[in-house]
Write an enzyme that holds these catalytic residues in place. Structure first.
Site, PDB file in Angstrom:
ATOM      1  N   ARG A  99      33.880  30.134  18.362  1.00 44.92           N
ATOM      2  CA  ARG A  99      33.333  30.731  19.585  1.00 44.92           C
ATOM      3  C   ARG A  99      31.805  30.767  19.583  1.00 44.92           C
ATOM      4  O   ARG A  99      31.193  31.778  19.943  1.00 44.92           O
ATOM      5  CB  ARG A  99      33.875  32.139  19.806  1.00 44.92           C
ATOM      6  CG  ARG A  99      35.383  32.224  20.029  1.00 44.92           C
ATOM      7  CD  ARG A  99      35.774  33.674  20.182  1.00 44.92           C
ATOM      8  NE  ARG A  99      37.198  33.892  20.175  1.00 44.92           N
ATOM      9  CZ  ARG A  99      37.931  34.134  21.264  1.00 44.92           C
ATOM     10  NH1 ARG A  99      37.361  34.149  22.439  1.00 44.92           N
ATOM     11  NH2 ARG A  99      39.224  34.357  21.174  1.00 44.92           N
ATOM     12  N   LYS A 136      37.116  31.604  35.116  1.00 43.41           N
ATOM     13  CA  LYS A 136      36.047  32.530  34.737  1.00 43.41           C
ATOM     14  C   LYS A 136      35.432  32.099  33.409  1.00 43.41           C
ATOM     15  O   LYS A 136      36.106  31.522  32.554  1.00 43.41           O
ATOM     16  CB  LYS A 136      36.566  33.965  34.642  1.00 43.41           C
ATOM     17  CG  LYS A 136      37.650  34.193  33.593  1.00 43.41           C
ATOM     18  CD  LYS A 136      38.133  35.635  33.631  1.00 43.41           C
ATOM     19  CE  LYS A 136      39.161  35.914  32.536  1.00 43.41           C
ATOM     20  NZ  LYS A 136      38.619  35.810  31.179  1.00 43.41           N
ATOM     21  N   LYS A 195      43.038  37.592  29.652  1.00 37.24           N
ATOM     22  CA  LYS A 195      42.510  36.395  28.991  1.00 37.24           C
ATOM     23  C   LYS A 195      41.200  36.748  28.292  1.00 37.24           C
ATOM     24  O   LYS A 195      40.475  37.656  28.688  1.00 37.24           O
ATOM     25  CB  LYS A 195      42.280  35.279  30.006  1.00 37.24           C
ATOM     26  CG  LYS A 195      43.562  34.791  30.686  1.00 37.24           C
ATOM     27  CD  LYS A 195      44.467  34.070  29.685  1.00 37.24           C
ATOM     28  CE  LYS A 195      45.666  33.444  30.374  1.00 37.24           C
ATOM     29  NZ  LYS A 195      46.662  34.425  30.825  1.00 37.24           N
ATOM     30  N   ASP A 196      40.903  35.994  27.236  1.00 38.91           N
ATOM     31  CA  ASP A 196      39.723  36.257  26.426  1.00 38.91           C
ATOM     32  C   ASP A 196      38.447  36.244  27.259  1.00 38.91           C
ATOM     33  O   ASP A 196      38.294  35.444  28.185  1.00 38.91           O
ATOM     34  CB  ASP A 196      39.616  35.214  25.318  1.00 38.91           C
ATOM     35  CG  ASP A 196      40.827  35.222  24.414  1.00 38.91           C
ATOM     36  OD1 ASP A 196      40.740  35.777  23.313  1.00 38.91           O
ATOM     37  OD2 ASP A 196      41.872  34.681  24.832  1.00 38.91           O
ATOM     38  N   ARG A 197      37.523  37.116  26.886  1.00 32.94           N
ATOM     39  CA  ARG A 197      36.249  37.185  27.601  1.00 32.94           C
ATOM     40  C   ARG A 197      35.310  36.060  27.172  1.00 32.94           C
ATOM     41  O   ARG A 197      34.754  35.364  28.021  1.00 32.94           O
ATOM     42  CB  ARG A 197      35.580  38.546  27.350  1.00 32.94           C
ATOM     43  CG  ARG A 197      34.212  38.653  28.026  1.00 32.94           C
ATOM     44  CD  ARG A 197      33.589  40.007  27.813  1.00 32.94           C
ATOM     45  NE  ARG A 197      32.297  40.097  28.488  1.00 32.94           N
ATOM     46  CZ  ARG A 197      31.527  41.167  28.487  1.00 32.94           C
ATOM     47  NH1 ARG A 197      31.916  42.256  27.862  1.00 32.94           N
ATOM     48  NH2 ARG A 197      30.368  41.165  29.124  1.00 32.94           N
TER      49      ARG A 197
END
Length: 323
Positions: A22, A51, A80-82
């Protein structure tokens, strides 16, 4: 304060690789697949949104504000993951009256992809699967061929279906709160938040049983007494255990130290359920780009990509992942 160990045993031995995870949102891409197409009519507007760097609950609040409805009228299949680039569907309860100009929600971090209507509200777990594209950067290992063999084993035979750390909150804080609810009778006015804490507790108990099966090296085997044709573990709740014989005795033994939690979950009204112990990714593949490893795979609803990644490499990231 009780400390909760979230470093569960791995099925494929010690890790021999490290990677940066990430570094940027594009390194973790998730596309939600409902498994069906909106019907085109009904009381709920369906919005398909991409997003980047935003969390699902915040987007839901933006949609509610735009539509002039309560945030409880917004539905989605899961958070969902940020720190990622993700696509997912939202539903908005708008049975009558004019619709807002949905495109006004577009920004540098939000893009509206499609608008439709459907008869039912989206609820957690309504989607069929998620498609992942993940880039692990600067992979370091003394034996790349050994790592490749491990990747191929993981894709072919699957991994332990652990609930990911994001289910438990930053530093396991959701479990601290769950302990307060189950043991100290702490009250929550926010029913949704209370549900998240109880879900974290249930998930942690499941992981305890799965971890014991990994240590016993039978996590992927269907044992005597199971109710399915594949290996399962308990999502604890009210009622008798759904398994019998060897399975029931094993799970009771593993959860002996968590009996108060089990009792608390039963009193909370949750029912006994089962969850697969083995996670097998679909449509899986990988590519090397110099020292970067690109992984592609699809997972069913409720399965965590981190369950796969944790078997392959020690991940170095500064990003805090919390549900």
């Amino acid at each position: 304060m009780t400390e909760f160990n979230l470093d569960f045993p791995r099925a494929y031995g010690e890790l021999s690789a490290t990677a940066i995870f990430r570094e940027q949102p594009e390194d973790f891409q998730v596309d939600e697949d409902l498994g069906f197409s909106p019907g085109g009519s009904g009381e709920h507007v369906f919005l398909h949104i991409r997003k980047r760097g935003e969390n699902t609950a915040w987007v839901a609040e933006k949609i509610a504000t735009l539509a002039g409805v309560n945030v409880n009228d917004i539905g989605y299949c899961g958070r969902k993951d940020r720190h990622a680039v993700t696509t997912q569907w939202f539903s908005v309860y708008l049975p009558k009256g004019p619709e807002p100009i949905w495109e006004t929600i577009n920004s540098d971090s939000i893009q509206l992809l499609n608008v439709s209507r459907h008869q039912q509200k989206l609820r957690r777990g309504d989607h069929q699967q998620n498609h992942f594209v993940i880039c692990l950067r600067n992979v370091k290992t003394d034996d790349r061929e050994l790592l490749v063999q491990k990747i191929e084993k993981v894709f072919a035979f699957g991994v332990p279906n652990y609930f990911g750390e994001q289910r438990f909150g930053h530093n396991g804080n959701n479990l601290v709160e769950a302990q307060a609810i189950l043991i100290d009778s702490k009250r929550y006015r926010d029913k949704q938040k209370r549900g998240l804490m109880l879900s974290a507790a249930r998930s942690f108990l499941f992981n305890q049983v799965l971890a014991a099966r990994v240590v016993a090296e039978n996590w992927s085997q269907c044992l005597d007494g199971d109710v399915e044709l594949f290996s399962t573990g308990p999502l604890w709740g009210r009622g008798r255990s759904l398994v019998a014989g060897q399975m029931a005795e094993f799970e009771q033994h593993v959860l002996d130290n968590w009996r108060e939690w089990c009792n608390g979950l039963e009193h909370a009204g949750l029912l006994q359920e089962r969850r697969a112990l083995q996670l097998i990714p679909h449509n899986a593949g990988y590519q090397w780009h110099h020292d970067h490893l690109l992984l592609k795979f699809s997972l069913n609803a409720g399965e965590f990509a981190t369950a796969i990644l944790r078997e392959l490499s020690t991940l170095q990231t500064a990003v805090v992942i919390a549900e």
